[in-house]
Write a protein that holds these residues in place. Structure first.
Motif, PDB file in Angstrom:
ATOM      1  N   UNK A 250      11.848 -36.144 -42.919  1.00 35.30           N
ATOM      2  CA  UNK A 250      11.402 -35.477 -44.138  1.00 35.30           C
ATOM      3  C   UNK A 250      10.335 -34.421 -43.864  1.00 35.30           C
ATOM      4  N   UNK A 251       9.765 -34.439 -42.662  1.00 31.71           N
ATOM      5  CA  UNK A 251       8.745 -33.448 -42.314  1.00 31.71           C
ATOM      6  C   UNK A 251       9.349 -32.106 -41.897  1.00 31.71           C
ATOM      7  N   UNK A 252      10.672 -32.071 -41.672  1.00 31.69           N
ATOM      8  CA  UNK A 252      11.318 -30.822 -41.281  1.00 31.69           C
ATOM      9  C   UNK A 252      11.364 -29.899 -42.487  1.00 31.69           C
ATOM     10  N   UNK A 253      10.775 -28.740 -42.346  1.00 34.27           N
ATOM     11  CA  UNK A 253      10.754 -27.769 -43.447  1.00 34.27           C
ATOM     12  C   UNK A 253      12.109 -27.074 -43.546  1.00 34.27           C
ATOM     13  N   UNK A 254      12.686 -27.068 -44.729  1.00 32.50           N
ATOM     14  CA  UNK A 254      13.938 -26.359 -44.924  1.00 32.50           C
ATOM     15  C   UNK A 254      13.684 -24.858 -44.902  1.00 32.50           C
ATOM     16  N   UNK A 255      14.503 -24.159 -44.144  1.00 31.53           N
ATOM     17  CA  UNK A 255      14.327 -22.722 -43.998  1.00 31.53           C
ATOM     18  C   UNK A 255      15.213 -21.970 -44.990  1.00 31.53           C
ATOM     19  N   UNK A 256      14.621 -21.040 -45.683  1.00 27.55           N
ATOM     20  CA  UNK A 256      15.401 -20.198 -46.595  1.00 27.55           C
ATOM     21  C   UNK A 256      16.148 -19.150 -45.792  1.00 27.55           C
ATOM     22  N   UNK A 257      17.364 -18.806 -46.196  1.00 27.85           N
ATOM     23  CA  UNK A 257      18.135 -17.796 -45.455  1.00 27.85           C
ATOM     24  C   UNK A 257      17.384 -16.471 -45.378  1.00 27.85           C
ATOM     25  N   UNK A 258      17.465 -15.815 -44.238  1.00 28.83           N
ATOM     26  CA  UNK A 258      16.826 -14.513 -44.070  1.00 28.83           C
ATOM     27  C   UNK A 258      17.608 -13.463 -44.869  1.00 28.83           C
ATOM     28  N   UNK A 259      16.885 -12.529 -45.425  1.00 33.19           N
ATOM     29  CA  UNK A 259      17.538 -11.469 -46.197  1.00 33.19           C
ATOM     30  C   UNK A 259      17.049 -10.083 -45.794  1.00 33.19           C
ATOM     31  N   UNK A 260      16.558  -9.966 -44.557  1.00 34.04           N
ATOM     32  CA  UNK A 260      16.105  -8.645 -44.100  1.00 34.04           C
ATOM     33  C   UNK A 260      17.331  -7.813 -43.688  1.00 34.04           C
ATOM     34  N   UNK A 261      17.693  -6.867 -44.543  1.00 36.81           N
ATOM     35  CA  UNK A 261      18.841  -6.000 -44.279  1.00 36.81           C
ATOM     36  C   UNK A 261      18.492  -4.568 -44.673  1.00 36.81           C
ATOM     37  N   UNK A 262      19.229  -3.649 -44.097  1.00 43.34           N
ATOM     38  CA  UNK A 262      19.116  -2.250 -44.504  1.00 43.34           C
ATOM     39  C   UNK A 262      20.002  -2.013 -45.717  1.00 43.34           C
ATOM     40  N   UNK A 263      19.443  -1.423 -46.751  1.00 40.37           N
ATOM     41  CA  UNK A 263      20.227  -1.042 -47.913  1.00 40.37           C
ATOM     42  C   UNK A 263      20.764   0.382 -47.729  1.00 40.37           C
ATOM     43  N   UNK A 264      21.697   0.751 -48.573  1.00 40.44           N
ATOM     44  CA  UNK A 264      22.309   2.080 -48.454  1.00 40.44           C
ATOM     45  C   UNK A 264      21.245   3.176 -48.496  1.00 40.44           C
ATOM     46  N   UNK A 265      20.243   3.038 -49.365  1.00 35.83           N
ATOM     47  CA  UNK A 265      19.221   4.078 -49.484  1.00 35.83           C
ATOM     48  C   UNK A 265      18.267   4.115 -48.304  1.00 35.83           C
ATOM     49  N   UNK A 266      18.306   3.086 -47.455  1.00 39.29           N
ATOM     50  CA  UNK A 266      17.449   3.056 -46.263  1.00 39.29           C
ATOM     51  C   UNK A 266      18.043   3.847 -45.097  1.00 39.29           C
ATOM     52  N   UNK A 267      19.338   4.089 -45.132  1.00 46.02           N
ATOM     53  CA  UNK A 267      20.021   4.649 -43.965  1.00 46.02           C
ATOM     54  C   UNK A 267      19.479   6.007 -43.520  1.00 46.02           C
TER      55      UNK A 267
END
Length: 458
Positions: A250-267
């Motif tokens: 129970x001490x293991x912290x659940x990790x949230x999915x990573x969402x670091x992505x380039x968006x279309x306007x970042x290109x």
């Protein structure tokens, strides 16, 4: 009959009262290998002398009509009275029906077993988790524990970094040293003391400042303890159930999915920042990550022999799932790679050593993001970006999964889709062209080819 002189050798045909003088005068008769002088006070006690002059106390008697002898000790180590006492004790054993030789063998065996028991206790108390871990990692690198064979480069590197002692000067910082790996404090303990309470306390401490790394370290520790449970030696020392109690898990912290992505306007800003890098190797590496969606280590270990510029271009990538996958090499990426000077067998490395492009590329990538005012995107985030941006051209999910090296997620994909490389190339070129268009990068494959695109014959 004349009394023998004190300087004469004792008469071995008669019993004598043992004395220091008699023992000193005792010699081995000519033509014999050994001789015995019998004592008058302790029946069975003898002094044996060899042709080489060695002398020792010996007990001799009869057992089942056979002569038995047992050496008591050297005359220099035992006194005459001590030898007589020992001879009388052995005579009592013999009268009780015990063979002194067998009694000694049993005693020696018991002493050996006790020494081994004490030694095993010492080993049990002193053997650290790091020592067993080193053997575990070595076996994983050379043999592996599944049908896939030896560990991959990334998986093996995780085991190294998790258990490292730290204390190494940073490569890019002028001050400070690296911190110990998450598992190092726990594995430094004796293996026998890595139990559930120790694992729980270790998790609490690691969760305070690096919970994500602690979660990964726990998974690696779990595999290690399971291996110990089946080991011929460590199964009797380790506590393989240390990771199983609920209070630990129970001490293991659940990790949230990573969402670091380039968006279309970042290109536009991203391409501008990356293409402005003066170093062609990290520049090409970053472009390849985004344009192929490959994993970091798959590309960092890309060899020139894996790139084929003929017939539209293709790349053979060492896949961590299937071992090898062949994907198209888009014309723009082929143009970028063809311009790289060759410094050895590796596309992004110099010399025969394994490439270390990852650290340099990550550093240059952070600079490019900062220059364009973009949010943080990791190198693995570029892989996520490829999968996300591909949806803008309505590329089939199965094509994207095949390009990225994902396992098929549906029955139809597993058993009823066999896409040839040319079909993958059609969609791959569409994805690449769309990204370049959004980024404002002009590229004409025909013009690039006419301008000197090199063809490499493999």
């Amino acid at each position: 009959m004349a009394r023998p002189k004190k300087s004469d050798a004792p008469d071995l045909s008669e019993r004598v009262s043992l004395s220091a003088g008699a023992i000193e005068r005792l010699t081995c008769p000519a033509g014999k290998q050994q001789a015995f002088m019998r004592d008058t006070e302790a029946p069975g006690l003898r002094v044996r002398v060899t042709v080489a002059g060695a002398k020792s106390f010996v007990f001799e008697s009869k057992l089942n009509r056979q002569t038995i002898r047992r050496t008591i000790g050297d005359v220099k180590s035992w006194t005459i009275e001590q030898a007589r006492t020992e001879a009388r004790r052995l005579a009592v054993e013999l009268d009780n029906g015990a063979d002194p030789r067998e009694v000694k063998r049993q005693k020696d065996a018991a002493d050996t077993a006790e020494r081994q028991r004490l030694q095993s206790i010492v080993v049990r108390e002193r053997l650290t988790g790091l020592e067993a871990w080193a053997e575990y990692v070595k076996e994983g690198r050379e043999v592996g524990f599944t049908e896939r064979g030896p560990w991959g480069t990334r998986h093996a590197a995780d085991h190294d970094t998790m258990s490292t002692a730290g204390g190494v000067a940073y490569k890019r910082k002028t001050k400070g040293v690296t911190q110990p790996g998450p598992l190092h404090p726990l594995l430094s303990r004796p293996l026998v003391k890595i139990d559930a309470p120790a694992v729980a306390q270790w998790l609490k401490e690691e969760n305070a400042h690096r919970p994500a790394r602690a979660a990964l370290a726990f998974r690696l520790l779990r595999g290690f303890l399971n291996w110990c449970a089946e080991h011929a030696v460590y199964s009797a020392i380790a506590k393989p159930e240390a990771h199983k109690p609920k209070d630990v898990r129970r001490l293991i912290r659940k990790q949230t999915p990573k969402d670091d992505v380039l968006q279309r306007e970042h290109l536009p800003a991203w391409f501008a920042g990356v293409l402005s890098d003066a170093n062609p190797y990290p520049r090409a590496y970053l472009l390849a990550l985004l344009l192929t969606g490959a994993r970091k280590n798959e590309l960092s270990h890309l060899a020139w022999e894996d790139v084929d510029f003929r017939f539209g271009g293709s790349m053979s990538i060492r896949d961590k799932v299937d071992g090898l996958r062949v994907i198209p090499c888009p014309a723009y990426l082929a143009h970028i790679l063809a311009q790289l000077p060759r410094r050895g067998p590796w596309v992004f490395g110099a010399g025969a050593a394994a490439p270390g492009i990852g650290d340099t590329a990550a550093y240059n990538h952070r600079k490019a993001l900062a220059a364009g005012g973009l949010p943080h995107v990791s190198l693995h985030g570029l892989r996520r970006s490829f999968g996300s941006l591909a949806e803008w051209v309505e590329c089939p999910a199965g094509v994207v999964a095949q390009l990225m090296g994902h396992k098929p997620s549906a029955t139809a994909e597993k058993h009823y889709r066999a896409r040839p490389l040319d079909l993958l190339r059609v969609w791959h070129e569409k994805i690449t062209a769309w990204m370049l268009e959004q980024a404002g990068v002009e590229f004409d494959p025909k013009t690039a080819a006419a301008g000197g695109l090199r063809v490499v014959n493999n």
